[in-house]
Design a protein around this motif. Structure first.
Motif: not given
Lengths: 344, 476
Positions: A46, A62, A92, A105, A109, A123
């Motif tokens: 993150e 996001c 996420h 992933v 994004l 996202s």
């Protein structure tokens, strides 16, 4: 209009645990170390996503999960093959915890072809049939009815799988949540409703938005049992999760777990979070951080040395860097993808 | 004065019914509120209560009489001291036909509950059972049906029920859910008998909770089941439209093709009769706007059956628009083990050369009747039944327009941004040089549906309007 209401508790040092007030059962070396690695992966992922957003590599919305890691990591330990997971747009952490590839992933994004949705979801909209992850949904509360439908499918098929349906304190005020509670209780559907109470629905604090701020009681009128859980302590999450999942597997119907948690970052990348003080965030960070709690126990119990943990940190950073690298260099989807996947 | 008891209208659209049973005999005392008879409509048996006090003096319509017109005197109630001979009621308008065995015909389950009184706003109006002879398409009923196939007459309601039953027998992941679909046997009796055959696991009564159960259906579809979600009417689906569009229609795309949503949302769409603005909306244009959705709106029973079977088998979310007025109408349906009509194919329902009339669903009734009228004036209209609105078969329309050079589109929905607007735009794009006149549009008027009978009639399209529009584009 000043409405005096007791603020919903910031996750405190005296854990609500699984509603019984007792300290949660210890998880032991192997599980704590695995939890440490998983939570750290989410944290570092993150942080990197936030950085890449700042660099313009990630667009749109996001929503970062930093601070809430213990919830998904603890709950993931309660699952078995065939169980389903569904959540909203702060997703996420859920994807990483259920084993989805960080490269896929991150590439989603950045909107690249190697992303889980070929770059077409972003996202908030990612899925993995293989890992039982059903999204990734951008409409607040919609996933609650959908997750109830996943549980309906388990019930229909007569298996003992469980649907973990995550939503926030904000979504908990949507009407369809209660329509779903009603049907789930009526038909005894195997769904654990996980209310991640991070205290703010975007910029509106729980006590400014909710008449009943104890979300574990939101199922009372449908006879759905609910517990308030210290969502910053992975041990408490696991213990409460085990109990709730077992309840569902044995055919007793739905269960509500209110996870008392906290997000360190803004609602989304564009949120300056002026609705709370820096001190409030700092206090949770220093006193209740889910990763630091595990780390402290690992060191205290001598389950690993500082050096060994540093090695874990380095491995996690390498995974995240590899994901960042991949998602930066992977090409954008082929233009022909514009018109694919509309219908089968 | 002896009082005539008249055949009651038990719903806004009922024009006749069967006198199933007298529960009082001549000479019995009756008081207001006593049940004196049972009347069968095409989907329910309803009790008739006396409004006046007295003695049942005479039964004018014997039990077992079919198709008794509303307002026909069916019995005479005498006040004290009056004699039956005082009753001078006219003979019933149409009687002496033995009642058809509706139970056998529709394989009605034994314990079908009776419809409640009509005060309930959610209780649907009853379909116009009186419309016995809907205009029939002149072309072969279905191009895909082998020549010489035996045809059986059945109502749209029966065709839909059969389609669901056949698909449920074929695939045990198919189930139906919605309000009153199981124990009540369907608010419009479309799911009649399904509970008895498939049980409560596969025929699921939901609470009144459209948004919620649409989401539950979509979730079950994402998990690999094949739900048929019945909306009592599409008017109520507006509460669920977020789940239909954001969750059902978009997930395949948003997941990069990983996760599809094989689900059918079905139910009556558009105006019924005298139910006013909130229960009369046509959603054809709304849903046909959405990439990811398939939108089907058939007219004949054969197409309802074949297209519903195709919809249930489709791996995509399908909006299946039915029509309450059509439920009770009968059409020939091919007697085949597996009659499936392909989605996305329009059909020439009546060949012609002078003007193309494009319609779908109930709009076909106006189109076909207008074609009949136009033929008397030596204008030969080609009527195209779109059947599927998305993906739209513009090719069939364009081919016809290239031949006729003129086109009129008929829809019950509103004109602005309507399906008719889309059809005319496509004709403009693909057959501009063939057009001898601008495309004409006949549609519902630009108003919320009024309640008053005269205003309601004005708000809907009419055969006359279609005829006038066709003549206008033909300059004749």
């Amino acid at each position: 209009m000043a409405i005096a209401k007791k603020a919903s508790p910031i996750p405190s040092a005296s854990p609500a645990t699984n509603g019984q007030g007792a300290a949660p059962p210890e998880l032991g070396k192997a599980v704590e170390l695995a939890a440490y690695r998983q939570m750290l992966l989410i944290r570092r992922f993150e942080e990197k996503a936030g950085q890449m957003y700042g660099m313009g590599l990630i667009g749109g919305f996001c929503h970062l999960y930093i601070g809430q890691e213990a919830v998904v990591v603890g709950m993931q330990m309660t699952l078995k093959e065939g169980d389903q997971i569904i959540t909203g747009y702060r997703d996420h952490g859920h994807m990483l915890s259920c084993g989805m590839d960080p490269k896929g992933v991150m590439a989603e994004l950045t909107g690249r072809r190697g992303g889980y949705s070929k770059g077409k979801g972003g996202s908030m909209h990612m899925f993995s049939v293989e890992k039982g992850f059903f999204g990734g949904h951008g409409i607040v509360g919609a996933q609650v009815s959908l997750g109830t439908g996943l549980a309906f499918a388990n019930h229909y098929r007569g298996n003992d799988n469980v649907s973990l349906t995550y939503f926030g304190d904000g979504a908990a005020n949507q009407g369809q949540v209660y329509e779903s509670f009603n049907m789930a209780a009526l038909w005894k559907l195997p769904v654990v409703y996980l209310i991640e109470n991070n205290r703010y629905a975007m910029g509106t604090s729980v006590n400014r938005a909710s008449a009943q701020t104890d979300f574990s009681k939101r199922g009372l009128s449908f006879n759905i049992p609910g517990d308030q859980v210290d969502g910053m302590d992975v041990r408490a999450v696991k213990a409460a999760g085990d109990k709730a999942v077992e309840w569902c597997r044995s055919g007793k119907g739905p269960y509500i777990l209110e996870m008392m948690t906290y997000r360190y970052r803004g609602h989304s990348m564009s949120d300056p979070a002026k609705y709370r003080t820096r001190e409030e965030v700092e206090k949770v960070r220093t006193e209740r951080d889910p990763i630091e709690q595990v780390r402290a126990r690992v060191i205290a119990n001598k389950w690993a040395s500082e050096d060994e943990l540093k090695k874990v940190d380095a491995e996690v950073r390498a995974i995240v860097n590899e994901a960042a690298e991949f998602s930066t260099n992977d090409p954008e989807p082929d233009v022909s993808e514009l018109y694919t996947d509309i219908v089968r | 004065m002896p009082i005539n008891v008249l055949m009651p209208a038990l719903s806004p659209t009922m024009e006749k019914g069967n006198l199933a049973k007298w529960t009082k005999s001549v000479g019995d005392k009756v008081k207001a509120g006593d049940v004196i008879a049972e009347i069968e409509t095409d989907k329910a048996t309803m009790e008739v209560e006396a409004v006046d006090e007295g003695t049942l003096g005479k039964i004018l319509v014997p039990e077992g009489t079919a198709d008794v017109a509303v307002n026909t005197p069916i019995a005479v109630i005498l006040s004290e001291g009056e004699d039956a001979s005082a009753a001078n009621a006219p003979a019933p308008a149409k009687a002496e036909t033995p009642a058809q065995d509706a139970k056998g015909k529709e394989s009605q389950p034994p314990a079908a509950p009776e419809a409640p009184a009509a005060e309930d706003a959610r209780k649907p109006a009853e379909p116009a059972s009186a419309v016995a002879n809907p205009p029939q398409p002149e072309a072969a009923p279905e191009p895909d049906v082998p020549e010489g196939t035996e045809m059986v007459t059945m109502t749209v309601r029966e065709a839909l029920r059969d389609a669901m039953a056949e698909e449920m027998r074929r695939d045990d992941t198919v189930f139906v859910m919605g309000e009153e679909v199981a124990e009540y046997q369907g608010a419009y009796k479309v799911t009649q008998g399904l509970l008895q055959e498939f049980g409560p696991k596969r025929v699921v009564d939901t609470p009144i909770t459209e948004h919620g159960f649409a989401g539950v259906g979509v979730g079950a579809a994402l998990a690999g089941l094949k739900p048929i979600v019945e909306f009592m009417t599409f008017n109520f689906a507006m509460q669920a439209i977020d789940q239909i569009i954001n969750s059902a229609a978009k997930t395949l795309y948003m997941s990069g093709g990983q996760m599809g949503c094989p689900i059918v949302f079905r139910g009556p769409n558009g105006a019924a009769a005298r139910v006013a603005a909130q229960h009369s909306q046509d959603y054809s244009a709304w849903y046909s706007h959405i990439p990811g959705l398939t939108v089907v709106a058939p007219y004949t029973a054969a197409d309802f059956k074949g297209l519903l079977k195709a919809a249930i088998r489709s791996p995509n979310p399908v909006i299946f628009l039915e029509n309450e007025i059509l439920y009770g109408q009968s059409f020939p349906v091919p007697k085949l083990d597996d009659h499936v009509v392909p989605i996305g194919k329009a059909k020439v329902a009546r060949p012609g050369k002078d003007v193309t009339i494009v319609a779908w669903s109930i709009g076909m009734t106006y189109a076909l009747k207008a074609a009949e009228e136009l033929a008397k004036k030596h204008i030969y209209a080609e009527v195209i039944d779109l059947r599927t609105l998305r993906p739209m078969d513009s090719e069939t329309v364009v081919e016809s327009v290239k031949k006729t050079g003129r086109c009129v589109v008929v829809e019950e929905g509103w004109q602005q941004s309507g399906v008719g607007a889309e059809v005319s735009a496509r004709i403009m794009e693909s057959a501009f040089d063939y057009l001898d006149a601008p495309v004409g549009r006949v549609s519902g008027k630009n108003v919320p549906m009024p309640y008053a009978a005269n205003l309601e009639k004005l708000a809907l399209p009419t055969v006359e309007e279609v005829v006038a529009a066709a003549r206008a584009v033909c300059y004749r």
